[in-house]
Design a protein around this motif. Structure first.
Motif, PDB file in Angstrom:
ATOM      1  N   VAL A  96      78.243  25.733   7.305  1.00 19.43           N
ATOM      2  CA  VAL A  96      78.347  24.703   8.314  1.00 19.43           C
ATOM      3  C   VAL A  96      77.091  24.145   9.043  1.00 19.43           C
ATOM      4  N   PRO A  97      75.853  24.799   8.894  1.00 24.25           N
ATOM      5  CA  PRO A  97      74.760  24.119   9.372  1.00 24.25           C
ATOM      6  C   PRO A  97      74.131  23.059   8.454  1.00 24.25           C
ATOM      7  N   HIS A  98      74.802  23.141   7.324  1.00 18.34           N
ATOM      8  CA  HIS A  98      74.147  22.338   6.088  1.00 18.34           C
ATOM      9  C   HIS A  98      75.178  21.011   5.833  1.00 18.34           C
ATOM     10  N   ARG A  99      76.119  21.119   5.790  1.00 18.61           N
ATOM     11  CA  ARG A  99      77.119  20.376   5.063  1.00 18.61           C
ATOM     12  C   ARG A  99      78.219  19.973   5.819  1.00 18.61           C
ATOM     13  N   ALA A 136      86.185  30.631   7.658  1.00 14.83           N
ATOM     14  CA  ALA A 136      85.459  31.407   8.862  1.00 14.83           C
ATOM     15  C   ALA A 136      83.896  30.997   8.928  1.00 14.83           C
ATOM     16  N   ALA A 137      83.462  30.980  10.067  1.00 18.57           N
ATOM     17  CA  ALA A 137      82.222  30.469  10.439  1.00 18.57           C
ATOM     18  C   ALA A 137      81.564  31.006  11.719  1.00 18.57           C
ATOM     19  N   PHE A 150      85.566  19.084  13.735  1.00 14.68           N
ATOM     20  CA  PHE A 150      84.223  19.423  13.071  1.00 14.68           C
ATOM     21  C   PHE A 150      84.434  19.740  11.572  1.00 14.68           C
ATOM     22  N   VAL A 151      85.937  20.659  11.668  1.00 16.33           N
ATOM     23  CA  VAL A 151      86.149  21.208  10.186  1.00 16.33           C
ATOM     24  C   VAL A 151      87.506  20.114   9.647  1.00 16.33           C
ATOM     25  N   GLY A 152      87.725  19.041  10.257  1.00 18.85           N
ATOM     26  CA  GLY A 152      88.737  18.109   9.706  1.00 18.85           C
ATOM     27  C   GLY A 152      90.031  18.939   9.846  1.00 18.85           C
ATOM     28  N   ALA A 199      82.205  32.955  -0.710  1.00 25.94           N
ATOM     29  CA  ALA A 199      81.383  32.314   0.348  1.00 25.94           C
ATOM     30  C   ALA A 199      81.468  30.657  -0.034  1.00 25.94           C
ATOM     31  N   HIS A 200      81.434  29.852   0.811  1.00 27.13           N
ATOM     32  CA  HIS A 200      81.089  28.187   0.471  1.00 27.13           C
ATOM     33  C   HIS A 200      79.715  28.351   0.086  1.00 27.13           C
ATOM     34  N   VAL A 201      78.772  28.897   0.817  1.00 25.46           N
ATOM     35  CA  VAL A 201      77.557  28.865   0.496  1.00 25.46           C
ATOM     36  C   VAL A 201      76.694  30.226   0.456  1.00 25.46           C
TER      37      VAL A 201
END
Ligand code: 7TS
Length: 422
Positions: free
Chosen positions: A220-223, A236-237, A94-96, A186-188
């Motif tokens: 993680v829910p969006h991209r 982290a998620a 999922f995260v490569g 933050a990523h997002v």
């Protein structure tokens, strides 16, 4: 359509590649009525609803296959261990990540960040060292760093946010330096929806030998996430933001960093040999998973990953972009509504204030119409200060939201203005 789980698709939504009426059938929750209205759930950034597939994966395991992992010679325990390992492998893909051993299951994003602060940063930090954060961080990505910085005599520096709600990267380049040990971003943004340019920040961090932790809770829910392409060192998620169970999340970390980190909690499952004189610790990820892990939740997390991937990232992104564009356009038309932030790259999160009406009052009126939004500081008080507000109203969109649901949001805002005279 908001009345039942069998929502129709509008032209706009149907064209964007996501069959929303089918998606909605996967979420029995959406048949709920709140205050005599069909529920309009616009609070997925706080926690997302779970599809039947996730809950059934958990309940099938709990009812038919449940056992503890790593401990037993019996068949059930071996099967449970295999399922737990498969869940880790699912998250790896999922995260490569390069290896499943780089994925540590945690209680969530907060726990994952605390683990890195405590176990990676704390032993390295010397007085005068610096930790670089941003003005848009959730408290989860501020407070753990403050705690270890105070213990070590280190200093927190903060990348400012522009009026558009983007990171000021010119300032970032000035703020980073030879004393910077950790950059945590933050990523997002959970308030603005801004997608931060992680590869650029990774390069900046690495140019001074700092490590980069990315708080991916809202990404993680969006991209689609690819930790190697992002170039970060830790990611982290939380599962509950990505249509999975609560009580579990994960930390991805580069193998050499995880291997160099001491354990942060002691207990069963994280050791090699224990005696009263000395204990040797298991390699990662087990080193960081003391005690019986959230086994059922790990299986639910794997099911959530499968659910998202089956919908497809392109369809998810297009659907949410449609909702965001329409929400932004319609909110901007309402007198007295002021949108906060307008970044170029965003996910389906929109924050606003209504002149003269407290966000809690707006939230309460919306709730009376069945519309669930978040009205608060969103655990991002520094960002609230930056925009000169005590809180905002936040509508956040998920795969199950429809354009028709925006009607209920807009109607509720007109009602709030009527009631409170905003
Ligand atoms: N980081 C970000 C960016 C978040 O949005 C959140 C939760 C966290 C970390 C913490 O995640 P947890 O699963 O460990 O609690 N954000 C929100 C929110 O925006 N509204 O409620 C929770």
């Amino acid at each position: 359509m908001t009345s039942t789980g069998s929502a129709g698709t509008t032209a706009g939504v149907a064209e964007d590649g996501l069959d929303v009426s089918r998606v909605r059938r996967d979420f029995p929750f959406l048949r709920a009525r709140i205050n005599d209205h069909p529920v309009v759930y616009l609070d997925s950034a706080a926690t997302a609803q779970r599809p039947r597939a996730v809950v059934e994966a958990e309940s099938d395991f709990a009812l038919l296959e449940y056992a503890n992992v790593h401990r037993g010679v019996h068949t059930l325990s071996q099967r449970a261990t295999a399922r737990y390992d498969q869940a880790r492998e699912r998250v790896r893909r999922f995260v490569g990540a390069a290896a499943a051993s780089e994925v540590v299951f945690t209680a969530g994003t907060t726990a994952a960040i605390n683990l890195v602060a405590r176990s990676h940063a704390r032993p390295l930090l010397r007085p005068g060292d610096e930790i670089l954060l941003t003005e848009m961080e959730h408290h989860s990505n501020i407070v753990p760093w403050q705690i270890v910085a105070q213990e070590a005599g280190a200093v927190i520096r903060v990348i400012p946010v522009t009026d558009a709600g983007e990171l000021d990267l010119d300032q970032a380049a000035h703020l980073i330096g030879s004393r910077t040990r950790v950059v945590a971003v933050a990523h997002v943004s959970n308030v603005l929806g801004t997608v931060n340019p992680i590869p650029v920040i990774a390069e900046l961090a690495h140019s001074v030998g700092a490590v980069l932790l990315v708080d991916g809770a809202q990404a993680v829910p969006h991209r689609r996430v690819d930790v190697q392409a992002l170039g970060c060192d830790f990611y982290a998620a939380s599962a509950h933001k990505m249509y999975g169970p609560n009580g579990i999340g994960f930390l991805w970390g580069r193998r050499e960093l995880l291997e160099a980190m001491p354990p942060w909690q002691g207990g069963g499952g994280m050791i090699e040999v224990v005696s009263f004189d000395q204990t040797t610790f298991a390699p990662p990820p087990a080193r960081f998973e003391a005690g019986t892990p959230p086994i059922t939740q790990a299986i639910g997390l794997a099911a959530a990953v499968e659910y998202l991937e089956a919908l497809g990232w392109e369809a998810i992104e297009r659907h949410e972009a449609t909702l965001l564009a329409e929400a932004t356009r319609r909110l901007a038309e309402i007198p007295g509504v002021r949108l906060i932030g307008n970044s170029a790259d965003r996910v389906g999160v929109v924050s606003f204030v209504v002149d003269g009406i407290h966000p809690h009052d707006v939230g309460t009126v919306l709730d009376l119409g069945g519309v669930a939004v978040r009205a608060s500081h969103h655990c991002a008080q520094p960002l609230m200060r930056r925009f000169g507000v005590t809180g905002t109203v936040r509508a956040s969109f998920g795969v199950y939201n429809t354009l028709e649901e925006l009607d209920a949001l807009v109607a509720g805002l007109h009602e709030a203005r009527r009631v409170f005279g905003g």
